[in-house]
Motif scaffolding. Structure first.
Motif, mmCIF file in Angstrom:
data_model
loop_
_atom_site.group_PDB
_atom_site.id
_atom_site.type_symbol
_atom_site.label_atom_id
_atom_site.label_comp_id
_atom_site.label_asym_id
_atom_site.label_seq_id
_atom_site.Cartn_x
_atom_site.Cartn_y
_atom_site.Cartn_z
ATOM 1 N N LEU A 241 0.863 -1.191 0.000
ATOM 2 C CA LEU A 241 0.000 0.000 0.000
ATOM 3 C C LEU A 241 0.891 1.230 0.000
ATOM 4 C CD1 LEU A 241 -2.630 -1.025 2.728
ATOM 5 C CD2 LEU A 241 -2.911 -1.142 0.261
ATOM 6 N N ASN A 242 0.915 1.944 -1.113
ATOM 7 C CA ASN A 242 1.748 3.143 -1.234
ATOM 8 C C ASN A 242 1.281 3.962 -2.413
ATOM 9 O OD1 ASN A 242 3.928 3.760 0.599
ATOM 10 N ND2 ASN A 242 4.811 1.782 0.059
ATOM 11 N N ARG A 243 1.539 5.248 -2.360
ATOM 12 C CA ARG A 243 1.283 6.058 -3.551
ATOM 13 C C ARG A 243 2.221 5.616 -4.670
ATOM 14 N NH1 ARG A 243 1.551 9.762 0.461
ATOM 15 N NH2 ARG A 243 3.546 10.573 -0.233
ATOM 16 N N PHE A 244 1.774 5.810 -5.901
ATOM 17 C CA PHE A 244 2.604 5.455 -7.048
ATOM 18 C C PHE A 244 3.603 6.584 -7.306
ATOM 19 C CE2 PHE A 244 -0.906 2.535 -7.615
ATOM 20 C CZ PHE A 244 -0.251 1.368 -7.986
ATOM 21 N N GLU A 245 4.637 6.600 -6.463
ATOM 22 C CA GLU A 245 5.713 7.581 -6.575
ATOM 23 C C GLU A 245 7.036 6.833 -6.594
ATOM 24 O OE1 GLU A 245 5.279 10.101 -3.213
ATOM 25 O OE2 GLU A 245 3.489 11.126 -3.981
ATOM 26 N N LYS A 246 7.981 7.357 -7.323
ATOM 27 C CA LYS A 246 9.274 6.687 -7.467
ATOM 28 C C LYS A 246 9.939 6.454 -6.120
ATOM 29 C CE LYS A 246 13.736 7.071 -9.816
ATOM 30 N NZ LYS A 246 14.599 7.925 -10.696
ATOM 31 N N LYS A 247 9.860 7.438 -5.216
ATOM 32 C CA LYS A 247 10.560 7.342 -3.935
ATOM 33 C C LYS A 247 9.996 6.236 -3.044
ATOM 34 C CE LYS A 247 7.719 10.821 -1.574
ATOM 35 N NZ LYS A 247 7.709 12.139 -0.907
ATOM 36 N N LYS A 248 8.788 5.751 -3.343
ATOM 37 C CA LYS A 248 8.193 4.677 -2.536
ATOM 38 C C LYS A 248 8.784 3.313 -2.884
ATOM 39 C CE LYS A 248 5.461 7.442 -0.306
ATOM 40 N NZ LYS A 248 5.684 7.727 1.130
ATOM 41 N N ASN A 249 9.504 3.223 -4.005
ATOM 42 C CA ASN A 249 10.289 2.027 -4.361
ATOM 43 C C ASN A 249 9.452 0.754 -4.402
ATOM 44 O OD1 ASN A 249 12.602 0.619 -5.093
ATOM 45 N ND2 ASN A 249 13.275 0.284 -2.995
ATOM 46 N N ALA A 250 8.272 0.827 -5.023
ATOM 47 C CA ALA A 250 7.441 -0.372 -5.165
ATOM 48 C C ALA A 250 8.112 -1.412 -6.059
ATOM 49 C CB ALA A 250 6.071 -0.004 -5.730
ATOM 50 N N ALA A 251 9.109 -1.003 -6.825
ATOM 51 C CA ALA A 251 9.856 -1.958 -7.649
ATOM 52 C C ALA A 251 10.481 -3.048 -6.785
ATOM 53 C CB ALA A 251 10.928 -1.233 -8.454
ATOM 54 N N LEU A 252 10.852 -2.706 -5.547
ATOM 55 C CA LEU A 252 11.421 -3.693 -4.633
ATOM 56 C C LEU A 252 10.422 -4.814 -4.355
ATOM 57 C CD1 LEU A 252 13.602 -4.670 -2.644
ATOM 58 C CD2 LEU A 252 12.645 -3.070 -0.949
#
Length: 476
Positions: A241-252
């Motif tokens: 659960l996170n905003r779709f922002e680069k700094k949130k690093n959902a790629a991990l």
């Protein structure tokens, strides 16, 4: 702080909460829950904000539970994606003019969140104490200029014009924050950063952890609701659960999920990436595109959906699947969030941001008894207990996909008795340390402390200099 010896009626406060953008982020969730907590303690609470979109806000701010005054400014948020902070100052000064108008109500105390521009003017002209809640210094968030990595400040190369632009903005942030009667921080991590990079401020911020409305996660939801049915699955599920922002690093999360499926041979698992998405924000659009491409790179199937309450247009894709390996959920509803966090098939929450200032999502997961895997830096190191194993409520690991895959293998291999014990520990910790009642009580003490200081004094020469400096910055 010791509570003043007075009757309930005598200590009821009229609180004005000033927030720049009452949207659906973590900071907004904090102030909404804080306001509800204060109302539950019989205080009067009113919001003033420069932005409030009924289609992208928490339900309490649109259903009448909280009084919200939306003062629309004549300034945009940015000009061609630039000048964000300059225009944020201008928007809040416009909001401050309305707060100080002769016809505006009077309050016992102002609670200012995120942006400190208005602090000295409220003290100077309203002669009312101000409590400022610091999430993180903006000077350390400026993209491309400063990046704070737990204990170290990393500077990136920026041009002369950017440095000239940032210098008065950083100065203004420090000098206006310094004027608050009481300064609060959302974590001890933020308080340490604050003390290090605001050297002129002698006041040590008091940490008041964000709280959550635990009852909101205990409410029943309609399982046949189309929104709930769209996210429900019997497949073992990992959740982000996170905003779709680069700094949130959902790629991990995607990288870890791909390794877990490969190494642990769990082909029937799925990953749900849910978060706020605004197609007007270039960062949101680019981040979603990159995550979709990364999913395809790993040969994983995908689908992109949204809640029925969201008006955003879904991206046009030719490769969606009705039973995807990774489900992208844009602008989820409260009911969808609760359904995912409490579903028996959900095995863990993946919280991917590093050096997060606090991070409310891990606390939400703990409230629901869900194991959490988060980065071993910033606020999650205060909310999550990793060791000893007998006290564990989650796992803290460096943001490395292999390490995360190993931790997820451990989580997936837990026996039911181990999972049940961890679940109860997580719920107990969330309620005791991060419940809305605990936050409201601590915030109430801070507000009472500010009110007890009486009407603020105003050093005239300081304010003449401040007003001239602000005017000069905007005329330039």
């Amino acid at each position: 702080m010791k509570r003043r010896d007075c009757t309930l009626h005598e200590r009821l406060m009229r609180v004005c909460m000033v927030h720049p953008d009452l949207g659906i982020g973590g900071a907004e969730r904090l102030v909404v829950d804080a306001a509800i907590g204060l109302q539950n303690r019989h205080h009067s609470v009113v919001f003033y904000t420069s932005h409030h979109d009924p289609n992208r806000c928490f339900v309490e701010t649109r259903n009448g539970q909280l009084q919200v005054n939306h003062i629309r400014p004549p300034f945009p948020r940015s000009i061609r994606g630039k000048l964000h902070i300059l225009l944020a100052h201008a928007r809040q000064l416009h909001l401050t003019m309305h707060l100080l108008a002769p016809w505006s109500p009077k309050y016992d105390v102002y609670f200012v969140d995120q942006l400190s521009t208005c602090v000295p003017f409220l003290r100077m002209f309203a002669r009312t104490p101000v409590v400022f809640y610091c999430h993180f210094p903006d000077k350390l968030l400026a993209e491309g200029e400063l990046k704070f990595v737990d204990g170290k400040l990393q500077r990136k190369h920026v041009g002369l014009l950017k440095r000239m632009y940032r210098y008065p903005m950083d100065w203004l942030e420090e000098v206006t924050t310094r004027q608050a009667d009481v300064i609060l921080s959302n974590s001890r991590f933020t308080a340490r950063v604050f003390a290090s990079y605001f050297p002129s401020i002698r006041q040590t911020p008091t940490t008041v952890y964000p709280g959550i409305n635990i009852s909101a996660y205990e409410q029943q939801f309609d399982a046949v609701n189309p929104d709930i049915a769209a996210v429900a699955s019997q497949q073992p599920t990992l959740l982000s659960l996170n905003r779709f922002e680069k700094k949130k690093n959902a790629a991990l999360a995607i990288e870890s999920f791909a390794r877990l499926r490969q190494h642990a041979q769990l082909p029937q698992m799925r990953l749900v990436l849910a978060g706020g998405y605004d197609p007007r924000l270039e960062d949101n659009v680019q981040t979603l595109t990159l995550l979709l491409d990364l999913t395809r790179t790993h040969g994983l199937s995908l689908n992109v959906i949204k809640s029925s309450t969201s008006s955003v247009e879904l991206p046009k894709l030719d490769d969606t699947s009705p039973t995807p390996d990774i489900l992208f959920l844009l602008n989820f509803s409260d009911e969808q969030r609760t359904a995912l966090l409490t579903a028996p098939s959900t095995r863990a929450l993946l919280y991917t941001p590093a050096n997060e200032h606090f991070g409310i999502v891990p606390v939400e997961a703990m409230c629901c008894g869900l194991p959490v895997l988060a980065c071993d830096s910033g606020g999650p190191t205060e909310s999550i207990v990793d060791a000893p194993a007998t006290d564990r409520t989650g796992w803290l690991r460096t943001p490395d996909a292999d390490e995360w895959a190993n931790a997820l293998t451990e989580i997936m291999g837990m026996r039911e008795t181990e999972r049940a014990a961890l679940s109860q520990r997580a719920k107990d910790r969330a309620r005791k340390v991060f419940g809305m009642e605990a936050m409201a009580e601590n915030l109430e003490h801070a507000l009472e402390e500010a009110v007890g200081m009486g009407a603020p004094g105003v050093p005239l020469l300081l304010w003449i200099g401040l007003v001239l400096a602000v005017l000069g910055a905007y005329l330039a």
